[in-house]
Design an enzyme around this catalytic site. Sequence first.
Site, short mmCIF file in Angstrom:
data_model
loop_
_atom_site.label_atom_id
_atom_site.label_comp_id
_atom_site.label_asym_id
_atom_site.label_seq_id
_atom_site.Cartn_x
_atom_site.Cartn_y
_atom_site.Cartn_z
N LEU A 118 0.83 -1.21 0.00
CA LEU A 118 0.00 0.00 0.00
C LEU A 118 0.87 1.26 0.00
CD1 LEU A 118 -2.76 -1.12 2.52
CD2 LEU A 118 -2.85 -1.14 0.02
N ALA A 119 1.98 1.22 0.73
CA ALA A 119 2.88 2.37 0.76
C ALA A 119 3.44 2.67 -0.63
CB ALA A 119 4.02 2.11 1.74
N LEU B 257 -6.65 4.55 12.48
CA LEU B 257 -5.71 4.68 11.38
C LEU B 257 -5.74 6.12 10.90
CD1 LEU B 257 -6.97 1.47 9.56
CD2 LEU B 257 -4.98 1.64 11.08
N GLU B 258 -4.58 6.69 10.67
CA GLU B 258 -4.48 8.06 10.16
C GLU B 258 -4.00 7.97 8.72
OE1 GLU B 258 -1.53 8.36 12.85
OE2 GLU B 258 -2.79 8.76 14.59
N GLN C 80 -12.27 2.96 22.45
CA GLN C 80 -12.81 3.51 21.21
C GLN C 80 -13.16 2.39 20.23
OE1 GLN C 80 -9.94 6.19 19.49
NE2 GLN C 80 -8.65 4.56 18.76
#
Length: 193
Positions: free
Chosen positions: A113-114, A137-138, A182
């Site tokens: 993905l990177a 996830l950011e 969360q």
Amino acid sequence: MRLCDRDIEAWLDEGRLSINPRPPVERINGATVDVRLGNKFRTFRGHTAAFIDLSGPKDEVSAALDRVMSDEIVLDESEAFYLHPGELALAVTLESVTLPADLVGWLDGRSSLARLGLMVHVTAHRIDPGWSGCIVLEFYNSGKLPLALRPGMLIGALSFEPLSGPAARPYNRREDAKYRNQQGAVASRIDKD
């Protein structure tokens, strides 16, 4: 020293580490556990604010965050979330993770993905001892094309590192734990610092 696949499986079997739903053995690799993308997202709205003063008065910071962050977006399993070049979005893992007080976790994005420009975490990849909940996830798209992200796709890998002893102040027992338990794409709570 990080846990190897055999130790990860043993910690899961013993209930010392919890990943729910439990990953099949095929997703537990040499030193990592693959995690999948959940279906909850949050984006930045179009806004006219010149800046957010992160160290300003808490009520002003809170109001500014409310103006720029979207409500949580919940997708059906068949839908895609499109992350355009230069955009930042929040999402969560499908899995909920619970760590004991003597274990720290690390989230890494996938190399595949990177190579397309997708950053899975901007800076926050540590999962504190005592953490319990989904991992936020950011996402940032540094590539040239929009990326379609679908719930359930493999998105990253977790590794685990035992501490020299149990933490005296694990996350789940801290009074100032802003993101305790969360389950969704929770926006920044920097105004709670």
